[in-house]
Design a protein around this motif. Sequence first.
Motif, PDB file in Angstrom:
ATOM      1  N   GLY A   1       3.739 -64.585 -84.662  1.00 13.02           N
ATOM      2  CA  GLY A   1       3.861 -63.528 -83.673  1.00 13.02           C
ATOM      3  C   GLY A   1       2.736 -62.520 -83.652  1.00 13.02           C
ATOM      4  N   MET A   2       1.664 -62.776 -84.408  1.00 10.57           N
ATOM      5  CA  MET A   2       0.524 -61.854 -84.437  1.00 10.57           C
ATOM      6  C   MET A   2      -0.205 -61.859 -83.095  1.00 10.57           C
ATOM      7  N   THR A   3      -0.569 -60.678 -82.631  1.00  8.33           N
ATOM      8  CA  THR A   3      -1.419 -60.582 -81.449  1.00  8.33           C
ATOM      9  C   THR A   3      -2.861 -60.812 -81.886  1.00  8.33           C
ATOM     10  N   MET A   4      -3.538 -61.760 -81.235  1.00  7.35           N
ATOM     11  CA  MET A   4      -4.874 -62.136 -81.695  1.00  7.35           C
ATOM     12  C   MET A   4      -5.852 -62.241 -80.533  1.00  7.35           C
ATOM     13  N   ILE A   5      -7.076 -61.754 -80.753  1.00  7.98           N
ATOM     14  CA  ILE A   5      -8.162 -62.003 -79.806  1.00  7.98           C
ATOM     15  C   ILE A   5      -9.197 -62.818 -80.556  1.00  7.98           C
ATOM     16  N   VAL A   6      -9.484 -64.010 -80.031  1.00  6.12           N
ATOM     17  CA  VAL A   6     -10.325 -64.937 -80.768  1.00  6.12           C
ATOM     18  C   VAL A   6     -11.528 -65.334 -79.924  1.00  6.12           C
ATOM     19  N   VAL A   7     -12.716 -64.872 -80.334  1.00  4.34           N
ATOM     20  CA  VAL A   7     -13.940 -65.374 -79.705  1.00  4.34           C
ATOM     21  C   VAL A   7     -14.229 -66.708 -80.361  1.00  4.34           C
ATOM     22  N   THR A   8     -14.346 -67.773 -79.584  1.00  4.50           N
ATOM     23  CA  THR A   8     -14.465 -69.084 -80.200  1.00  4.50           C
ATOM     24  C   THR A   8     -15.139 -70.090 -79.284  1.00  4.50           C
ATOM     25  N   HIS A   9     -15.656 -71.143 -79.899  1.00  2.18           N
ATOM     26  CA  HIS A   9     -16.142 -72.282 -79.122  1.00  2.18           C
ATOM     27  C   HIS A   9     -15.206 -73.464 -79.306  1.00  2.18           C
ATOM     28  N   GLU A  10     -14.102 -73.240 -80.025  1.00  4.27           N
ATOM     29  CA  GLU A  10     -13.159 -74.326 -80.282  1.00  4.27           C
ATOM     30  C   GLU A  10     -12.189 -74.441 -79.103  1.00  4.27           C
ATOM     31  N   MET A  11     -12.557 -75.253 -78.124  1.00  5.12           N
ATOM     32  CA  MET A  11     -11.732 -75.357 -76.915  1.00  5.12           C
ATOM     33  C   MET A  11     -10.378 -76.006 -77.225  1.00  5.12           C
ATOM     34  N   GLY A  12     -10.381 -76.873 -78.235  1.00  7.51           N
ATOM     35  CA  GLY A  12      -9.126 -77.498 -78.641  1.00  7.51           C
ATOM     36  C   GLY A  12      -8.126 -76.437 -79.087  1.00  7.51           C
ATOM     37  N   PHE A  13      -8.603 -75.488 -79.901  1.00  5.37           N
ATOM     38  CA  PHE A  13      -7.754 -74.396 -80.379  1.00  5.37           C
ATOM     39  C   PHE A  13      -7.292 -73.556 -79.197  1.00  5.37           C
ATOM     40  N   ALA A  14      -8.220 -73.258 -78.265  1.00  8.45           N
ATOM     41  CA  ALA A  14      -7.880 -72.439 -77.097  1.00  8.45           C
ATOM     42  C   ALA A  14      -6.760 -73.107 -76.284  1.00  8.45           C
ATOM     43  N   ARG A  15      -6.879 -74.408 -76.130  1.00  4.10           N
ATOM     44  CA  ARG A  15      -5.912 -75.114 -75.296  1.00  4.10           C
ATOM     45  C   ARG A  15      -4.554 -75.181 -75.987  1.00  4.10           C
ATOM     46  N   GLU A  16      -4.602 -75.418 -77.304  1.00  2.00           N
ATOM     47  CA  GLU A  16      -3.362 -75.684 -78.037  1.00  2.00           C
ATOM     48  C   GLU A  16      -2.629 -74.397 -78.412  1.00  2.00           C
TER      49      GLU A  16
END
Lengths: 315, 254
Positions: B200-215
Amino acid sequence: MDATVVGPAAAGPTGSEAPEANRISHPLRPGRWLAAGVTALVLVWLGWTVAINPNLHWDIVADYQFDRVILDGLWVTVQLTVASMVIGVVLGVVVALMQVSDSRILRTGAMAYVWFFRGTPLLVQLIFWFNIALIFPEIGLGVPFGGPKLITWETNTLVTGFVAALLGLSINEGAYMSEIVRAGLRAVDPGQQEAAAALGMSRTKIMKRVVLPQAMRIIVPPTGNQFISMLKTTSLVSVIAGADLLTVAQRLYLTNFEVIALLIVASIWYLVLTTVASAGQYYLERRFSRGFGTTVPGTLRGRIARNLRFSGSAR
Amino acid sequence: MTAPMVRCRALRKSFGRLEVLRGIDLTIERGQVVCVVGPSGSGKSTLLRCLNHLEEPQAGRVYVDGELIGYEERGGRLRPLPDARLRRQRESIGKLFQRFHLFPHRTALENVMEGLVAVKGVRAAEARRRAGELLDRVGLADRAHHYPAQLSGGQQQRVAIARSLAMSPKLMLFDEPTSALDPELVGEVLEVMKDLAASGMTMIVVTHEMGFAREVGDHLVFMDEGLIVEQGPPRDVLAAPRHDRTRAFLSKVL
Ligand SMILES: Nc1ncnc2c1ncn2[C@@H]1O[C@H](COP(=O)(O)OP(=O)(O)OP(=O)(O)O)[C@@H](O)[C@H]1O
Ligand SMILES: [Mg+2]
């Protein structure tokens, strides 16, 4: 270099018992043997001439090595060294923090201090401090810029030879130490401050808990060198009757004319001091390289390293 | 209806002449995982640094959990917040870095204890116990007494996450947390982040991991040249980007 052992034998003390230890036939190196032989010969010859030379008066050296007066001078040298280094380091940290501060006035003040005290000979500074009474005959507490004084002292009673020596050595040392500390501060990754700030740490805590301890790794080795050099530099105060080791040795040979013997007595003590200080430096450097070396806790090397650490460490 | 966890209004930041953020508006609800993507230099890191006021914006406001960050408003004017209160705000916002920035002179356990002891004033024994639990949570209980230099990149980043968690943050900011890692170490860090998201943590993630973004991501933000060009549910943005710039960027990273 050409005899570098490669393979299992290089793995450590147990390597040589490994089943497939490498057999290495070292090539003969006649040049190295020759150089070693000559060096050994020169050393033996030097030792022999020194030992039998009647002008060196070893019996007198032995008489004076533990003389009460010499030991008093030795004690003054130790006190002067330790006190000037402690004050010098404190001054150095303060001035270095001024140099990296946001305030232009602080930065300028720090720069002027370093410029002045590194730019003039220490010997001149020492003589200056000793004669400070010629400029300021009285020292007082009160309102600055010519206001009323609450209390005053005669400068000459306040600034003894020892005090002048302490002032000269420590203020001069502070200028050098500030450069060493500043180099240490600069060597710490700025990301460290950012990470600490993101945790909510105050600037003071960031400095004390994060930046300075890491800067110490850079600061400690040259500070050790400064300390060792200070042990010898204190001999300069003999020109202002600082009552240090060299001063008392000089005083003795002015009465008994055993110049060489007493200089040897002093030199032996200086050698003892610098040797002890070098050993201390070695352990200090270990203590402050925590986390940067490769000592893995649990291995023998790691455990020995931990045992050698100073016991007063906070955590 | 409670306030959103993050509300960012007309945020602007420039360095000298260079306008890095040119008016960012962003709202993030509690428990959301927002992934921020965009080309190098688009201002992603600067945005994160403005969110915990490590960078002072020229204009705009940031609210975290309804509280204005870095300033107090009095009679319609903004004044810089006293240092102690700013520090308290930062304390509640965790920050993770590409290069971890663990304290190299402290062991893994001591790194996690540091904020508890130096910021929260927790006693050493209690801090040690809690830090141990957190290291356990990121799967590193057996590495407690190692120094950062003795840990792999993935392990270091997990320690860094534990160090942040020790402050009990309500929001966590990740700036490319896996970009400095060898490919085989990326998974273990993403796994810990997934657990965090699930908790339940609110997170802002700058990333190039599109898999993580999608999932894992609930929301995807695409930034370019200091502006949010496009945002929406990750699947939609990734599958059918509406803007040319998004399309051009995605075609390069996917
Ligand atoms: N402290 C600073 N001073 C001057 N310019 C800066 C500073 N910090 C960032 N910039 C500039 O601001 C721009 C945006 O930087 P930022 O680090 O936010 O980009 P980014 O989107 O995180 O890029 P990347 O993907 O490479 O990390 C860059 O052109 C950078 O050079
Ligand atoms: Mg960046």
